[in-house]
Design an enzyme around this catalytic site. Sequence first.
Site, PDB file in Angstrom:
ATOM      1  N   ASP A  59       6.115  -1.183 -49.091  1.00  0.00           N
ATOM      2  CA  ASP A  59       4.921  -1.094 -49.924  1.00  0.00           C
ATOM      3  C   ASP A  59       4.640   0.399 -50.122  1.00  0.00           C
ATOM      4  O   ASP A  59       4.231   1.087 -49.199  1.00  0.00           O
ATOM      5  CB  ASP A  59       3.738  -1.784 -49.224  1.00  0.00           C
ATOM      6  CG  ASP A  59       2.431  -1.648 -50.005  1.00  0.00           C
ATOM      7  OD1 ASP A  59       2.411  -0.982 -51.061  1.00  0.00           O
ATOM      8  OD2 ASP A  59       1.415  -2.229 -49.553  1.00  0.00           O
TER       9      ASP A  59
ATOM     10  N   TRP B 170      -3.375  -2.828 -45.110  1.00  0.00           N
ATOM     11  CA  TRP B 170      -2.475  -3.427 -46.092  1.00  0.00           C
ATOM     12  C   TRP B 170      -1.271  -4.058 -45.420  1.00  0.00           C
ATOM     13  O   TRP B 170      -0.829  -5.137 -45.809  1.00  0.00           O
ATOM     14  CB  TRP B 170      -2.056  -2.403 -47.152  1.00  0.00           C
ATOM     15  CG  TRP B 170      -3.228  -1.904 -47.947  1.00  0.00           C
ATOM     16  CD1 TRP B 170      -3.700  -0.623 -48.006  1.00  0.00           C
ATOM     17  CD2 TRP B 170      -4.103  -2.679 -48.796  1.00  0.00           C
ATOM     18  NE1 TRP B 170      -4.795  -0.554 -48.833  1.00  0.00           N
ATOM     19  CE2 TRP B 170      -5.063  -1.793 -49.326  1.00  0.00           C
ATOM     20  CE3 TRP B 170      -4.169  -4.021 -49.149  1.00  0.00           C
ATOM     21  CZ2 TRP B 170      -6.078  -2.214 -50.197  1.00  0.00           C
ATOM     22  CZ3 TRP B 170      -5.177  -4.445 -50.013  1.00  0.00           C
ATOM     23  CH2 TRP B 170      -6.106  -3.550 -50.520  1.00  0.00           C
TER      24      TRP B 170
ATOM     25  N   LYS C 261      -2.610   3.551 -58.206  1.00  0.00           N
ATOM     26  CA  LYS C 261      -2.856   4.736 -57.402  1.00  0.00           C
ATOM     27  C   LYS C 261      -2.199   5.955 -58.041  1.00  0.00           C
ATOM     28  O   LYS C 261      -2.805   6.993 -58.174  1.00  0.00           O
ATOM     29  CB  LYS C 261      -2.323   4.554 -55.973  1.00  0.00           C
ATOM     30  CG  LYS C 261      -2.763   3.257 -55.297  1.00  0.00           C
ATOM     31  CD  LYS C 261      -4.173   3.321 -54.730  1.00  0.00           C
ATOM     32  CE  LYS C 261      -4.794   1.972 -54.406  1.00  0.00           C
ATOM     33  NZ  LYS C 261      -4.027   1.104 -53.522  1.00  0.00           N
TER      34      LYS C 261
HETATM   35  C1  LIG Z   1      -4.188  -0.366 -52.932  1.00  0.00           C
HETATM   36  C2  LIG Z   1      -3.111  -0.862 -52.060  1.00  0.00           C
HETATM   37  C3  LIG Z   1      -2.710  -2.215 -52.039  1.00  0.00           C
HETATM   38  C4  LIG Z   1      -3.421  -3.300 -52.821  1.00  0.00           C
HETATM   39  O1  LIG Z   1      -3.040  -3.275 -54.120  1.00  0.00           O
HETATM   40  P1  LIG Z   1      -3.568  -4.389 -55.150  1.00  0.00           P
HETATM   41  O2  LIG Z   1      -2.829  -3.975 -56.376  1.00  0.00           O
HETATM   42  O3  LIG Z   1      -5.049  -4.227 -55.239  1.00  0.00           O
HETATM   43  O4  LIG Z   1      -3.176  -5.713 -54.649  1.00  0.00           O
HETATM   44  C5  LIG Z   1      -1.662  -2.574 -51.219  1.00  0.00           C
HETATM   45  N1  LIG Z   1      -1.024  -1.674 -50.461  1.00  0.00           N
HETATM   46  C6  LIG Z   1      -1.385  -0.368 -50.449  1.00  0.00           C
HETATM   47  C7  LIG Z   1      -0.641   0.589 -49.584  1.00  0.00           C
HETATM   48  C8  LIG Z   1      -2.439   0.081 -51.245  1.00  0.00           C
HETATM   49  O5  LIG Z   1      -2.793   1.362 -51.238  1.00  0.00           O
END
Ligand SMILES: *Cc1c(COP(=O)(O)O)cnc(C)c1O
Length: 354
Positions: free
Chosen positions: A167, A100, A191
């Site tokens: 993030d 990511w 999540k």
């Molecule tokens: C799942 C995830 C993403 C991607 O998220 P989307 O909503 O599918 O774009 C980005 N960063 C992390 C750390 C993730 O776990």
Amino acid sequence: MKKHNFSAGPCILPQEVMQKAASAVIELDDIGLSLIEISHRSKEFVDIMEQARSLALELLGLKDKGYQALFLHGGASMEFLMVAYNFLEKKAGYLNTGTWSDKAIKEARLFGEVVEVASSKDKNYNFIPKDYKIPGDLDYLHITSNNTIYGTQFKEIPKTDLPLICDMSSDIFSRQLDFSQFDLIYAGAQKNMGPAGVTLVVVKEDALGKVSRKIPSMMDYKVHIDKDSMFNTPPVFPVYTSMLTLQWLKDLGGIAAIKEVNEKKAQLLYSEIDLNPLFKGFAAKEDRSNMNATFTLADEKLKDTFDAMWKEAGINGLNGHRSVGGYRASMYNALSLESVGVLVDIMSDLERKA
Ligand SMILES: *Cc1c(COP(=O)(O)O)cnc(C)c1O
């Protein structure tokens, strides 16, 4: 019987949230209309949006501290470019700790120079880099607090005077941090908070407005703040369901309460991984994630037996990501300690049998 859901995404939510959300799709709070058919400008929905935004700030301890919470479209992946759009003037720094982060870097490079301040890529991201120097001339430093695929997590957030952007998709609301050290936090809902389709962005207002480029309205955090997170039609169902989860968390005692449970779950599973000779942890011990535990079998020959056992016990979603292999047990807020107990029992049963 409901399965024990160890899946990495989307999404695991408390049963009571699921039920309330489901019933609101039929009819919201006895108003004779569905949540998804009322106007997003109606008092009912405006209140829901306000409550969601306010709960997010309250749980993070950021209320009345100059921050705004936004619920936006496009997933965390959209934030990879929105962050750069709004903050990258010349040069930004990224810690590359997983797929990511790597994707965030790729997007940011479209907007300016990107320095990979440190990376664990050459070790298949199985650890969090620690010894590195952060250049002083960066517009911001970006980190990924929890690396969902590899099962690593920053235990210490890097200290810097630079604007810090994070993030937090896979560990937001799971542990206590001083959230005011961040200028911007983003997290896809799916999540730890709600169904896919909405992203939480928490941004310090006075950190904005520092880039000279023109920003398209949909990409501009200021526009979304000015419109109370309703510049265009918001994803009403994910926002409502996220609000219910945040309320559930608040009623439970907030992040302080869920953190205790999350630590117990992680301890239970990691001690089994360490004590049981049939299993090996993937991530460096000191960087192990409390949300996503990655591990493999010491002897691949046991795979069919083990897989049959956990499936038989009603466990779902334990297969590891293809870039790591083995297994990944995701233990988000809504997964109970009992569910982790079921998994650990299976692992020790396997040892007894083998
Ligand atoms: C799942 C995830 C993403 C991607 O998220 P989307 O909503 O599918 O774009 C980005 N960063 C992390 C750390 C993730 O776990």
